[in-house]
Design a protein around this motif. Structure first.
Motif, PDB file in Angstrom:
ATOM      1  N   GLU A   1       2.545  -3.959  -4.729  1.00 44.40           N
ATOM      2  CA  GLU A   1       3.212  -4.786  -5.735  1.00 44.40           C
ATOM      3  C   GLU A   1       2.177  -5.488  -6.620  1.00 44.40           C
TER       4      GLU A   1
ATOM      5  N   TYR B   1       6.906  -0.126  -6.452  1.00 45.78           N
ATOM      6  CA  TYR B   1       5.773  -0.379  -5.569  1.00 45.78           C
ATOM      7  C   TYR B   1       6.088   0.045  -4.144  1.00 45.78           C
TER       8      TYR B   1
ATOM      9  N   GLY C   1       4.654  -4.665  -0.494  1.00 43.55           N
ATOM     10  CA  GLY C   1       4.979  -5.915  -1.174  1.00 43.55           C
ATOM     11  C   GLY C   1       3.822  -6.896  -1.180  1.00 43.55           C
TER      12      GLY C   1
END
Length: 154
Positions: free
Chosen positions: A88, A107, A110
């Motif tokens: 991300e 993505y 995370g």
């Protein structure tokens, strides 16, 4: 989007390319981050992290691809693009991507997960920064993305 719809994109293939780029970055001495810019389900640009090897704190792949896209494409073209990224985007990259105006960001790992890997505090999530500009989708192929970070010596 003009050609293929987002739901028809080969998400796994684009994300695995981002993983390969992340692994190339790690092998080169940079941190393991890679990104692919896609239009009509075709990769049009790729990049990997080069912060260490180019001694440039701006050389995150997402930010560099956003910069290049702004140089090479008009806003309507950028609005048809999707950024696939192994992790991300950080707030700096999400800010650059907000300016670029991509349709979506996809993505794998995370920002909350990368914070756990690195021992840092979680950052502002990219969806907050990109709200109203780009849809943020993820995690995609999370186990494979986490594997890239487990292999890296954080």
């Amino acid at each position: 989007m003009s050609g293929s719809t987002f739901d028809e994109f080969d998400h796994d293939s684009h994300m695995r390319t981002a993983f390969e780029l992340a692994q190339e970055a790690a092998a080169r001495g940079d941190r393991p981050f890679g990104s692919v810019l896609v239009r009509d389900d075709t990769a049009i640009m790729t990049d990997s992290n080069r912060v260490v090897t180019e001694d440039d704190i701006r050389r995150h792949p997402e930010l560099h691809l956003a910069y290049r896209a702004c140089q090479e494409y008009d806003p309507d073209e950028r609005a048809e693009m999707v950024m696939y990224t192994s992790t991300e985007p950080c707030p700096m990259c999400a800010g650059g991507m907000r300016t670029a105006g991509f349709s979506r960001v996809v993505y794998s790992v995370g920002s909350d997960e990368i914070a756990a890997f690195t021992g840092n505090e979680p950052t502002v999530r990219s969806a907050e920064i990109l709200d109203g500009i780009s849809d943020v989708v993820g995690p995609v192929l999370n186990d494979e993305g986490r594997h890239v970070h487990r292999e890296y010596d954080w």
